[in-house]
Design an enzyme around this catalytic site. Structure first.
Site, mmCIF file in Angstrom:
data_model
loop_
_atom_site.group_PDB
_atom_site.id
_atom_site.type_symbol
_atom_site.label_atom_id
_atom_site.label_comp_id
_atom_site.label_asym_id
_atom_site.label_seq_id
_atom_site.Cartn_x
_atom_site.Cartn_y
_atom_site.Cartn_z
ATOM 1 N N HIS B 81 0.891 -1.058 -0.046
ATOM 2 C CA HIS B 81 -0.090 -0.035 0.016
ATOM 3 C C HIS B 81 0.996 1.216 0.051
ATOM 4 C CE1 HIS B 81 -2.948 2.789 1.350
ATOM 5 N NE2 HIS B 81 -2.273 3.270 2.265
ATOM 6 N N ASP B 110 6.875 22.114 -26.338
ATOM 7 C CA ASP B 110 6.661 20.568 -25.766
ATOM 8 C C ASP B 110 7.769 20.701 -24.377
ATOM 9 O OD1 ASP B 110 6.989 17.635 -25.407
ATOM 10 O OD2 ASP B 110 5.482 17.912 -26.990
ATOM 11 N N TRP B 146 7.010 0.151 4.083
ATOM 12 C CA TRP B 146 7.215 0.998 2.699
ATOM 13 C C TRP B 146 8.821 1.486 2.857
ATOM 14 C CZ3 TRP B 146 8.593 6.216 1.442
ATOM 15 C CH2 TRP B 146 8.428 6.970 2.721
ATOM 16 N N SER B 173 13.089 6.489 -13.624
ATOM 17 C CA SER B 173 12.030 7.499 -14.119
ATOM 18 C C SER B 173 12.135 8.737 -13.475
ATOM 19 C CB SER B 173 10.726 6.712 -13.946
ATOM 20 O OG SER B 173 9.700 7.493 -14.219
ATOM 21 N N SER B 174 12.036 9.194 -12.295
ATOM 22 C CA SER B 174 11.988 10.064 -11.602
ATOM 23 C C SER B 174 13.365 11.216 -11.867
ATOM 24 C CB SER B 174 12.005 10.208 -9.920
ATOM 25 O OG SER B 174 10.866 9.496 -9.732
ATOM 26 N N HIS B 257 12.878 12.024 3.987
ATOM 27 C CA HIS B 257 12.153 13.148 4.440
ATOM 28 C C HIS B 257 12.068 14.229 3.383
ATOM 29 C CE1 HIS B 257 10.225 16.103 6.730
ATOM 30 N NE2 HIS B 257 10.954 16.825 6.003
ATOM 31 N N GLU B 259 11.835 13.405 0.420
ATOM 32 C CA GLU B 259 10.555 12.835 -0.404
ATOM 33 C C GLU B 259 9.201 13.201 0.116
ATOM 34 O OE1 GLU B 259 10.184 10.931 -2.986
ATOM 35 O OE2 GLU B 259 8.175 9.807 -2.799
ATOM 36 N N TYR B 261 8.505 16.150 1.135
ATOM 37 C CA TYR B 261 8.371 17.382 0.482
ATOM 38 C C TYR B 261 8.180 17.254 -1.020
ATOM 39 C CZ TYR B 261 8.325 19.583 5.063
ATOM 40 O OH TYR B 261 7.907 19.744 6.287
ATOM 41 N N SER B 272 -1.724 27.278 -4.863
ATOM 42 C CA SER B 272 -1.329 28.732 -5.179
ATOM 43 C C SER B 272 -1.727 29.043 -6.660
ATOM 44 C CB SER B 272 0.379 29.164 -4.968
ATOM 45 O OG SER B 272 0.823 28.495 -4.114
ATOM 46 N N HIS B 306 14.595 13.328 12.393
ATOM 47 C CA HIS B 306 13.427 13.301 13.214
ATOM 48 C C HIS B 306 12.265 11.883 13.170
ATOM 49 C CE1 HIS B 306 11.334 15.471 9.853
ATOM 50 N NE2 HIS B 306 11.015 14.325 9.705
ATOM 51 N N HIS B 307 12.853 11.346 12.111
ATOM 52 C CA HIS B 307 12.208 9.784 12.050
ATOM 53 C C HIS B 307 12.762 8.658 13.066
ATOM 54 C CE1 HIS B 307 9.682 10.831 8.602
ATOM 55 N NE2 HIS B 307 10.579 11.654 8.396
ATOM 56 N N THR B 332 6.689 26.802 6.120
ATOM 57 C CA THR B 332 5.514 26.519 5.772
ATOM 58 C C THR B 332 4.255 27.360 6.376
ATOM 59 O OG1 THR B 332 6.147 24.387 6.115
ATOM 60 C CG2 THR B 332 3.982 24.387 5.970
ATOM 61 N N LYS B 335 3.243 30.361 3.919
ATOM 62 C CA LYS B 335 2.754 29.763 2.687
ATOM 63 C C LYS B 335 1.531 29.978 3.114
ATOM 64 C CE LYS B 335 5.496 27.206 -0.290
ATOM 65 N NZ LYS B 335 4.986 27.658 -1.641
ATOM 66 N N ARG B 454 1.427 1.004 15.044
ATOM 67 C CA ARG B 454 1.151 0.796 13.554
ATOM 68 C C ARG B 454 1.615 -0.537 12.988
ATOM 69 N NH1 ARG B 454 5.406 5.119 10.721
ATOM 70 N NH2 ARG B 454 4.476 4.213 8.790
HETATM 71 C C1 HEM Z 1 5.389 20.999 9.490
HETATM 72 C C2 HEM Z 1 5.856 20.109 8.697
HETATM 73 C C3 HEM Z 1 5.984 18.663 9.129
HETATM 74 C C4 HEM Z 1 6.786 18.152 10.289
HETATM 75 C C5 HEM Z 1 7.219 19.169 11.494
HETATM 76 C C6 HEM Z 1 6.862 16.882 10.037
HETATM 77 C C7 HEM Z 1 7.480 15.899 11.347
HETATM 78 C C8 HEM Z 1 7.467 14.544 11.031
HETATM 79 C C9 HEM Z 1 7.961 13.648 11.866
HETATM 80 C C10 HEM Z 1 8.548 14.127 13.287
HETATM 81 C C11 HEM Z 1 7.846 12.688 11.695
HETATM 82 C C12 HEM Z 1 8.359 11.136 12.388
HETATM 83 C C13 HEM Z 1 7.283 10.525 13.500
HETATM 84 C C14 HEM Z 1 7.692 9.132 13.883
HETATM 85 O O1 HEM Z 1 8.095 8.463 13.026
HETATM 86 O O2 HEM Z 1 7.972 9.095 15.088
HETATM 87 C C15 HEM Z 1 6.824 12.383 10.632
HETATM 88 C C16 HEM Z 1 6.548 11.393 9.767
HETATM 89 C C17 HEM Z 1 6.002 11.261 8.444
HETATM 90 N N1 HEM Z 1 5.698 12.533 7.844
HETATM 91 FE FE1 HEM Z 1 5.679 14.509 8.450
HETATM 92 N N2 HEM Z 1 6.229 16.264 8.983
HETATM 93 C C18 HEM Z 1 5.818 17.410 8.514
HETATM 94 C C19 HEM Z 1 5.334 17.548 7.109
HETATM 95 C C20 HEM Z 1 5.129 16.432 6.296
HETATM 96 C C21 HEM Z 1 4.512 16.323 4.985
HETATM 97 C C22 HEM Z 1 4.257 17.779 4.139
HETATM 98 C C23 HEM Z 1 4.624 15.113 4.388
HETATM 99 C C24 HEM Z 1 3.988 14.611 3.070
HETATM 100 C C25 HEM Z 1 3.548 15.145 2.490
HETATM 101 C C26 HEM Z 1 4.898 14.272 5.824
HETATM 102 C C27 HEM Z 1 4.970 13.002 5.554
HETATM 103 C C28 HEM Z 1 5.193 12.157 6.705
HETATM 104 C C29 HEM Z 1 5.220 10.905 6.471
HETATM 105 C C30 HEM Z 1 4.871 9.775 5.326
HETATM 106 C C31 HEM Z 1 5.738 10.182 7.760
HETATM 107 C C32 HEM Z 1 5.981 8.728 8.238
HETATM 108 C C33 HEM Z 1 6.996 8.132 7.601
HETATM 109 C C34 HEM Z 1 6.997 6.759 8.075
HETATM 110 O O3 HEM Z 1 7.482 6.404 9.326
HETATM 111 O O4 HEM Z 1 6.323 5.705 7.587
HETATM 112 N N3 HEM Z 1 5.145 15.104 6.721
HETATM 113 N N4 HEM Z 1 6.975 13.724 10.293
HETATM 114 CU CU LIG Z 2 10.285 13.633 7.876
#
Ligand code: HEM
Ligand SMILES: [Cu+2]
Lengths: 288, 529
Positions: B81, B110, B146, B173-174, B257, B259, B261, B272, B306-307, B332, B335, B454
């Site tokens: 998924h 083009d 993933w 591709s990317s 990370h 990614e 963004y 916008s 931070h992950h 952010t 914006k 999870r």
């Molecule tokens: C203000 C902006 C953001 C902050 C401060 C933030 C912070 C964080 C933090 C600290 C985690 C880790 C949590 C953990 O696993 O314990 C996390 C996970 C995640 N964030 Fe964000 N995030 C932000 C914006 C975004 C945006 C814009 C996206 C995607 C469009 C995003 C997608 C994700 C994803 C996919 C995960 C989980 C990854 C995984 O463990 O599978 N985040 N974020």
């Molecule tokens: Cu992150």
């Protein structure tokens, strides 16, 4: 299709429908399925992979051939030239980032993982005898002892070879700009031969490492980083040498003018990039 | 900005080869509009495949205990998924938008490299078939999540190898797509359009493309190391040989990370474009928007750990990554402020694109706030790997990226098909999505805070009620997307004729060509004044 300027060169060349991208995608399907079955021991794996190589070669010859024809027939104007320049630069940037991952792994292993494995917790609880030095064979005694390769003599010779090839390539470029075709072809040939000599030395070094030093890909984190970094570099040298050979082939067929020869320059940029990566390797992998 | 056009679209007369038909038109395509269409359909198909995976997961989680899935298969579905949604649905969808819109918005004939463009696209179905075939090999698809963390990813069966190679192809591709987009934007803007007058959507894509170039190769390196650890005896992620599994996490998140963004910056770009049109005011703070986007991209490269707050990082590391992460909230916030200021005293109407855009701001902001909470290391240690994280990233990815994609589709589909979509269906789609989205994902915050981890097929009794609600919401959300599919099909088939400008206050070059946009546009560049 594209409105033409007075010289016959379109404002921006947009190609007609082309089969080559589709051929390439099919090649890469064989790559994916072939490699996945090969590494898992399926007997047909190497065959699928061989088909991939064959289709890929067919695609490259056809696609690049088409580009060379279009270029020689004057379809590429100023704008297209700039596009090629931007794209090659950023492609090389992405290659730099690929190497950065492996250099980063080497840094992490040496400066973070190794001291960690030898810290007090690990010593008292797991591996009392582990010496946290570099190179090391890992703490758990699962790696056979091995010797490493210093910078002398082969890596230093290889450095000299690559640096020289950068010089000969520049000489060839000047010959091209002065429209002296014979020296151009000669110095290109020298450059390519230097590249292949480098690869020969590298192959010799690998055989030496495997047969006499017991240094293998499986020699713990040292063998992993050593062979992956030098191996990917060697692969890039091979690609660069193939690019230069293709350029030489076009030179012999009378392509390129003193003003317009971006294919030459692209191959040269790539070659210098490979050169710079080598200097990094030489210092970080062999010296330090 | 306005443009003067000389007879757009009429060049193709008598050039049969320029209107390829039948299968060749798609398989051998060199037209940015056709390739964009293929990207969009591909990503929608992947959205449905990934969505079916998710609904299977939610069916299993409807009640405690194991009902329909073996736990091993549950883990495969979770992993696939994520992979399918990230690499198959969201990323290609944005590339599809870039293909359609970037040349139209900057007045280019083009994409810079039309054949390379088609190559980038056709690698995706190949990669998708690798992923889908991996379900059927011995041991099944990869079940490592993933993120493909070592050492789990080093241990699994051939499905893992197929996933690694699929990632390689999608990465290639990317990279090719990014090079194409960068070159197009830098080199093919119409005369008279400096970078700082370029539409915001193009700016966000330019910056995204740089991010892709910087991090996709690093992902390729990471999965290559997994592959060699699996089959060639290397010890990158094996402590016994001197390596370190935590190193995988560092390399992965250095990609991972940025990614996230990559998946949100083009969404910011779409929003916008939409908000100024329906607020009938120019975008507030254009240049601050550009700088904010660039700062987000740069900061995103230095926050990855931070992950990893629970991996035993030194406290200085934790502090650095915590503050760096919180810093991202500043651009952010700029914006969000600018979007709100654009609407301030505007003369607003709420057609479906605007509904999704305003909805985006609300729900995305919730996701941003939960991100900030997780950025606080001591809090994150409590909620890491719980449903709180699942809630966070679905707020930013579904309500963020996906809603923006919907907004953009409604906004530009009249230009693509030549017909207005059915506004009633659009409104239904919006409200159904918005409500069911929140029913699905809001309770996950509570589940996470209460400690539900999870990526498990089962859970203790005390989580039962919220999980039942979540599953009901998920099915509602899934079904709501069929409204979208129905709307798109109807809009392609017919509907009220769209005018060239489509929206009363729409600005930009794309609105100066006829609707539907002819096969070839801007073969001689327009003059922008
Ligand atoms: C203000 C902006 C953001 C902050 C401060 C933030 C912070 C964080 C933090 C600290 C985690 C880790 C949590 C953990 O696993 O314990 C996390 C996970 C995640 N964030 Fe964000 N995030 C932000 C914006 C975004 C945006 C814009 C996206 C995607 C469009 C995003 C997608 C994700 C994803 C996919 C995960 C989980 C990854 C995984 O463990 O599978 N985040 N974020
Ligand atoms: Cu992150």
């Amino acid at each position: 299709m594209v409105s033409a300027t007075s010289s016959g060169t379109p404002y921006y060349f947009v190609p007609h429908p082309s089969k080559w991208p589709m051929v390439g995608a099919i090649a890469l399907a064989f790559f994916g399925f072939g490699l996945a079955s090969w590494v898992n021991g399926a007997p047909f794996g190497p065959w699928l992979f061989a088909i991939f190589i064959a289709i890929l070669a067919y695609m490259m010859i056809g696609w690049f051939g088409a580009v060379a024809r279009e270029s020689e027939s004057g379809l590429y104007g100023e704008r297209v030239d700039v596009s090629f320049r931007w794209s090659m630069s950023w492609f090389i940037f992405s290659e730099v980032m690929f190497f950065a991952a492996f250099f980063g792994a080497l840094y992490y292993a040496r400066s973070i993982a190794t001291p960690w494995l030898g810290d007090l917790d690990h010593r008292s609880l797991l591996w009392p005898d582990f010496q946290a030095t570099w190179p090391n064979a890992g703490p758990a005694g699962v790696v056979e002892p091995f010797q490493t390769i210093g910078p002398w003599p082969i890596p230093t010779l290889n450095t000299a070879l690559l640096l020289t090839s950068g010089v000969t390539l520049t000489i060839a470029h000047h010959a091209l700009k002065d429209n002296r075709r014979a020296p151009l072809a000669f110095w290109m040939l020298v450059t390519i031969l230097l590249g292949f000599t480098f690869l020969g030395f590298q192959a010799y070094e690998y055989v030496h490492a495997y047969s006499e030093l017991n240094l293998k890909l499986s020699s713990g984190i040292f063998g992993s980083t050593f062979f992956m970094l030098t191996g990917f570099h060697g692969f890039h040298v091979t690609v660069g040498a193939i690019m230069l050979s293709a350029v030489l082939f076009r030179i012999l067929r009378g392509h390129f003018t003193p003003q317009r020869h971006f294919a030459f320059e692209a191959a040269a940029w790539y070659w210098h990039f490979v050169d710079v990566v080598w200097l990094g390797l030489y210092v970080v992998v062999y010296w330090l | 900005m306005s443009a003067v056009l000389d007879h757009p679209g009429d060049h193709a007369h008598g050039h049969a080869h320029d209107h390829p038909s039948g299968w060749r038109r798609w398989l051998y395509a060199t037209n940015h509009k056709d390739i964009g269409t293929m990207y969009l359909w591909f990503s929608f198909a992947m959205l449905l495949v990934g969505g079916v995976n998710a609904l299977l997961l939610r069916t299993e989680l409807f009640q405690p205990g194991l009902q329909i899935l073996r736990p091993e298969f549950f883990n495969q579905l979770t992993t696939m998924h994520g992979l399918i949604m990230v690499f198959g649905a969201v990323m290609p969808a944005f590339v599809g938008f870039a293909n359609w819109q970037v040349p139209l918005m900057i007045g280019a004939s083009d994409m810079a490299f039309a054949r390379l463009n088609n190559f980038s696209f056709w690698l995706l179905p190949v990669a998708a078939s690798l992923l889908i075939v991996s379900y059927f090999v011995p041991g099944g698809a990869t079940a490592a999540g993933w993120t493909l963390y070592a050492p789990l990813s080093v241990q699994m069966g051939p499905g893992m190898d197929l996933a690694i190679l699929a990632l390689h192809l999608m990465g290639a591709s990317s990279i090719m797509g990014s090079i194409n987009i960068i070159t197009t934007i830098l080199n093919m803007r119409a005369p008279g359009m400096p970078l700082m007058k370029m539409p915001m959507f193009c700016w966000t894509w330019l910056i995204t493309a740089y991010l892709l170039l910087a991090v996709m190769p690093v992902l390729a390196g990471a999965v290559t190391m997994v592959l060699t650890d699996r089959h060639f005896g290397t010890s990158f992620f094996n402590a016994a040989g001197g390596g370190d599994p935590v190193m995988y996490q560092h390399i992965f998140w250095f990609f991972g990370h940025p990614e996230v963004y990559i998946m949100i910056l083009p969404a910011f770009g779409i929003i916008s474009e939409v908000i100024p049109t329906f607020a009938r005011k120019p975008l507030f703070g254009y240049s601050s928007m550009v700088y904010a986007t660039a700062s987000i991209a740069i900061l995103s490269m230095i926050v990855w750990a931070h992950h990893m707050f629970t991996t035993g990082m030194p406290v200085t590391g934790q502090l650095f990554f915590m503050y760096a992460t919180m810093l991202i909230a500043v651009p952010t916030g700029v914006k969000i402020f600018n979007w709100v200021a654009t609407m301030w005293r505007g003369s607003m109407t709420f057609e479906t694109p605007m509904l999704f855009a305003v909805g985006f701001i609300f729900v995305f902001a919730i996701g941003g706030f939960t991100g900030l909470i997780m950025a606080v290391a001591p809090l994150d240690i409590q909620i890491h790997d719980t449903y709180y994280i699942v809630a966070h990233f679905h707020y930013v990815l579904v309500a963020g990226s996906l809603f923006a994609l919907f907004s953009g589709t409604y906004y530009w589909i009249p230009k693509w098909t030549g017909h207005m979509y059915d506004e009633r269906l659009g409104k239904w789609h919006f409200w159904a999505s918005m409500i069911t989205f929140n029913i699905t994902f809001f309770p996950m915050h509570f589940l996470g805070l209460a400690g539900m981890p999870r990526r498990y097929a089962d859970y203790p009794m005390q989580f039962a009620d919220f999980n039942a609600v979540v599953t009901i919401g998920a099915f509602g959300f899934g079904l709501s997307q069929l409204i979208f599919l129905w709307m798109v099909i109807r809009c392609i088939k017919g509907g009220a004729k769209a005018s060239d400008r489509v929206w009363e206050n729409a600005h930009g070059l794309e609105w100066t060509v006829p609707s539907p946009a002819p096969f070839h546009t801007f073969e001689t560049p327009p003059v922008v004044k």
